[in-house]
Design a protein around this motif. Structure first.
Motif, mmCIF file in Angstrom:
data_model
loop_
_atom_site.group_PDB
_atom_site.id
_atom_site.type_symbol
_atom_site.label_atom_id
_atom_site.label_comp_id
_atom_site.label_asym_id
_atom_site.label_seq_id
_atom_site.Cartn_x
_atom_site.Cartn_y
_atom_site.Cartn_z
ATOM 1 N N LEU A 237 -86.732 33.557 23.060
ATOM 2 C CA LEU A 237 -87.004 32.124 23.158
ATOM 3 C C LEU A 237 -85.761 31.347 23.606
ATOM 4 O O LEU A 237 -85.814 30.537 24.545
ATOM 5 C CB LEU A 237 -87.493 31.594 21.805
ATOM 6 C CG LEU A 237 -87.722 30.081 21.713
ATOM 7 C CD1 LEU A 237 -88.802 29.649 22.688
ATOM 8 C CD2 LEU A 237 -88.085 29.692 20.290
ATOM 9 N N ILE A 238 -84.632 31.612 22.943
ATOM 10 C CA ILE A 238 -83.405 30.897 23.299
ATOM 11 C C ILE A 238 -82.980 31.231 24.721
ATOM 12 O O ILE A 238 -82.519 30.368 25.484
ATOM 13 C CB ILE A 238 -82.286 31.239 22.296
ATOM 14 C CG1 ILE A 238 -82.672 30.762 20.888
ATOM 15 C CG2 ILE A 238 -80.973 30.608 22.725
ATOM 16 C CD1 ILE A 238 -81.663 31.124 19.829
ATOM 17 N N GLY A 239 -83.142 32.484 25.118
ATOM 18 C CA GLY A 239 -82.746 32.890 26.458
ATOM 19 C C GLY A 239 -83.503 32.144 27.540
ATOM 20 O O GLY A 239 -82.912 31.653 28.506
ATOM 21 N N GLN A 240 -84.813 32.055 27.401
ATOM 22 C CA GLN A 240 -85.608 31.379 28.421
ATOM 23 C C GLN A 240 -85.312 29.885 28.474
ATOM 24 O O GLN A 240 -85.276 29.285 29.550
ATOM 25 C CB GLN A 240 -87.090 31.622 28.157
ATOM 26 C CG GLN A 240 -87.486 33.086 28.312
ATOM 27 C CD GLN A 240 -88.981 33.304 28.176
ATOM 28 O OE1 GLN A 240 -89.765 32.736 28.915
ATOM 29 N NE2 GLN A 240 -89.362 34.122 27.222
ATOM 30 N N LEU A 241 -85.124 29.261 27.317
ATOM 31 C CA LEU A 241 -84.830 27.827 27.301
ATOM 32 C C LEU A 241 -83.469 27.536 27.932
ATOM 33 O O LEU A 241 -83.331 26.614 28.750
ATOM 34 C CB LEU A 241 -84.873 27.306 25.866
ATOM 35 C CG LEU A 241 -86.251 27.261 25.197
ATOM 36 C CD1 LEU A 241 -86.120 26.800 23.752
ATOM 37 C CD2 LEU A 241 -87.201 26.341 25.959
ATOM 38 N N CYS A 242 -82.466 28.325 27.560
ATOM 39 C CA CYS A 242 -81.122 28.081 28.096
ATOM 40 C C CYS A 242 -81.076 28.315 29.595
ATOM 41 O O CYS A 242 -80.429 27.557 30.334
ATOM 42 C CB CYS A 242 -80.117 28.985 27.396
ATOM 43 S SG CYS A 242 -79.840 28.599 25.651
ATOM 44 N N MET A 243 -81.752 29.361 30.076
ATOM 45 C CA MET A 243 -81.716 29.680 31.503
ATOM 46 C C MET A 243 -82.283 28.542 32.334
ATOM 47 O O MET A 243 -81.724 28.158 33.375
ATOM 48 C CB MET A 243 -82.513 30.955 31.755
ATOM 49 C CG MET A 243 -82.567 31.383 33.211
ATOM 50 S SD MET A 243 -80.942 31.796 33.839
ATOM 51 C CE MET A 243 -81.325 32.240 35.505
ATOM 52 N N THR A 244 -83.387 27.980 31.875
ATOM 53 C CA THR A 244 -84.055 26.931 32.648
ATOM 54 C C THR A 244 -83.146 25.729 32.886
ATOM 55 O O THR A 244 -83.058 25.210 34.011
ATOM 56 C CB THR A 244 -85.330 26.487 31.928
ATOM 57 O OG1 THR A 244 -86.181 27.611 31.743
ATOM 58 C CG2 THR A 244 -86.066 25.427 32.733
ATOM 59 N N TRP A 256 -75.634 32.830 33.978
ATOM 60 C CA TRP A 256 -75.362 34.246 33.759
ATOM 61 C C TRP A 256 -74.055 34.491 33.022
ATOM 62 O O TRP A 256 -73.833 35.585 32.505
ATOM 63 C CB TRP A 256 -75.371 34.983 35.099
ATOM 64 C CG TRP A 256 -76.760 35.029 35.665
ATOM 65 C CD1 TRP A 256 -77.932 34.930 34.979
ATOM 66 C CD2 TRP A 256 -77.110 35.192 37.029
ATOM 67 N NE1 TRP A 256 -78.995 35.006 35.821
ATOM 68 C CE2 TRP A 256 -78.525 35.178 37.097
ATOM 69 C CE3 TRP A 256 -76.382 35.342 38.203
ATOM 70 C CZ2 TRP A 256 -79.227 35.310 38.289
ATOM 71 C CZ3 TRP A 256 -77.086 35.479 39.397
ATOM 72 C CH2 TRP A 256 -78.480 35.466 39.444
ATOM 73 N N LEU A 257 -73.192 33.501 32.991
ATOM 74 C CA LEU A 257 -71.966 33.629 32.215
ATOM 75 C C LEU A 257 -72.254 33.538 30.715
ATOM 76 O O LEU A 257 -71.649 34.266 29.920
ATOM 77 C CB LEU A 257 -70.969 32.542 32.617
ATOM 78 C CG LEU A 257 -69.651 32.509 31.835
ATOM 79 C CD1 LEU A 257 -68.869 33.805 32.041
ATOM 80 C CD2 LEU A 257 -68.807 31.300 32.239
ATOM 81 N N LEU A 258 -73.195 32.676 30.334
ATOM 82 C CA LEU A 258 -73.526 32.515 28.907
ATOM 83 C C LEU A 258 -74.007 33.829 28.278
ATOM 84 O O LEU A 258 -73.488 34.243 27.240
ATOM 85 C CB LEU A 258 -74.568 31.415 28.736
ATOM 86 C CG LEU A 258 -74.103 29.986 29.009
ATOM 87 C CD1 LEU A 258 -75.267 29.018 28.858
ATOM 88 C CD2 LEU A 258 -72.968 29.610 28.064
ATOM 89 N N PRO A 259 -74.987 34.519 28.856
ATOM 90 C CA PRO A 259 -75.405 35.779 28.241
ATOM 91 C C PRO A 259 -74.330 36.853 28.277
ATOM 92 O O PRO A 259 -74.292 37.717 27.406
ATOM 93 C CB PRO A 259 -76.628 36.193 29.059
ATOM 94 C CG PRO A 259 -76.479 35.501 30.344
ATOM 95 C CD PRO A 259 -75.813 34.202 30.038
ATOM 96 N N THR A 260 -73.465 36.792 29.287
ATOM 97 C CA THR A 260 -72.375 37.772 29.340
ATOM 98 C C THR A 260 -71.429 37.597 28.160
ATOM 99 O O THR A 260 -71.027 38.570 27.513
ATOM 100 C CB THR A 260 -71.603 37.632 30.655
ATOM 101 O OG1 THR A 260 -72.496 37.775 31.757
ATOM 102 C CG2 THR A 260 -70.512 38.681 30.745
#
Length: 362
Positions: A237-244, A256-260
């Motif tokens: 859930l957090i991943g999809q919201l942050c990416m958008t 892509w830096l945030l998930p890294t």
């Protein structure tokens, strides 16, 4: 000896002495004793201190995957670079994009990614069971996945994203490497969780308040995996919201830096808890042996005629012919170190997997 029948317990019959095998009596007695103890004592799950060391790993892994793949492919590949943008950000009124390859390309890359992510775990599980063990396999997989994350960041940097072919090559290389890392991570992290369970059978323990409680390992496993999948859903859930929002207002490089950065927490957790994990040494994988017996069972059953091949493969004798009891000792292959019961288990496994042959049509 005699058969266990409910008729002897009927009220219309006279009391009758019955005899059952001792092994069956012992099994029924233990089952009845467990049921009686369950009626007298409350059940609870055992405490598990190490659960906090393992469960967040899957959450962080899912978070990064959803940030990079499931949302990024559509916008990064399908849509064009917004006018005046060097990062792919579309702003409040625009749409994020980069490569402008259309829906067909984005759907194809997404389909390939799903295929790759569900294929590589077979290799990761085999390596862990045969050579490295789960802990080492997970650590190596994390390093590979972090490398893939760095490639995604490079593909989204302003000097690279303006060159569609170069950005696509870097992006696809990252997807392939990330699939290898995921293959080493996903099949082993769940098994590593199971290894940390403190109990393998029910025990009665007395709590400080004087209450006697049965600690059931099945309840412990259920509780651990409920939290396990809770973290997975939170990460997704957090991943999809942050990416958008990050790709829309800042650019793909930050998305892509945030998930890294978050993914880099996983090796830190593994390193910090390396002496706390219970590790099971590799004991060999049954996958290779199962494939060998499956191929060995089909020898002499393939023909130029499809109908003849079908009849020979489904005559009911294919698996019986490869049971060790039906093969002379001097004719058995060196790898045939199992018994007839194991062949029956492999037969049931392949029969259950037959349903997946319909997936391509679906």
């Amino acid at each position: 000896t005699g058969d266990w029948s409910s008729d002897v317990c009927s009220s219309d019959l006279q009391p009758t002495k019955i005899f059952i095998p001792f092994a069956e009596f012992q099994t029924r007695y233990l089952c009845l004793r467990t049921q009686l103890r369950s009626l007298n004592f409350a059940k609870d799950s055992a405490t598990m201190e190490l659960k906090s060391y393992v469960r967040p790993l899957e959450s962080l892994h899912t978070f990064s995957n959803h940030l990079i793949i499931f949302t990024a492919v559509t916008n990064f590949v399908q849509r064009p670079l917004p006018p005046g943008s060097t990062t792919g950000a579309g702003g409040a009124k625009g749409q994020a994009g980069a490569l402008n390859m259309g829906q067909r390309a984005s759907s194809g890359i997404g389909t390939f990614n799903q295929f790759w992510m569900y294929t590589t775990p077979l290799l990761g599980a085999y390596i862990a069971d045969t050579y490295w063990g789960r802990y080492k396999t997970i650590c190596v997989a994390l390093g590979i996945a972090i490398t893939a994350h760095l490639l995604f960041i490079i593909a989204a940097l302003p000097p690279v994203i303006s060159n569609a072919k170069g950005a696509l090559g870097c992006f696809m290389l990252g997807i392939i490497i990330l699939g290898v890392g995921t293959g080493g991570f996903k099949p082993n992290v769940s098994a590593l969780v199971v290894e940390q369970l403190p109990l393998t059978k029910m025990v009665v323990r007395k709590h400080p308040n004087g209450e006697r409680v049965i600690h059931d390992p099945s309840l412990t496993a259920n509780r651990v995996y409920m939290y396990f999948y809770l973290f997975i859903n939170i990460g997704a859930l957090i991943g999809q919201l942050c990416m958008t929002y990050t790709e829309k207002y800042v650019g793909f490089w930050l998305a892509w830096l945030l998930p890294t950065l978050i993914y880099c927490i996983c090796p830190a957790i593994m390193l910090w808890a390396r002496k706390k994990y219970k590790r099971t040494p590799p004991q060999g994988s049954v996958l290779a042996k199962a494939l060998r017996i499956w191929i060995y069972a089909q020898k002499g059953r393939w023909h130029l005629s499809p109908m003849k091949t079908w009849r020979h493969l489904h005559d009911g004798l294919m698996w019986e012919s490869v049971k060790p009891s039906n093969i002379e000792p001097h004719l058995r292959p060196e790898w045939m170190t199992f018994d007839d019961a194991w062949v029956d288990e492999v037969h049931r496994g392949f029969s259950a997997c037959a349903v997946f042959t319909w997936y391509p049509l679906f």
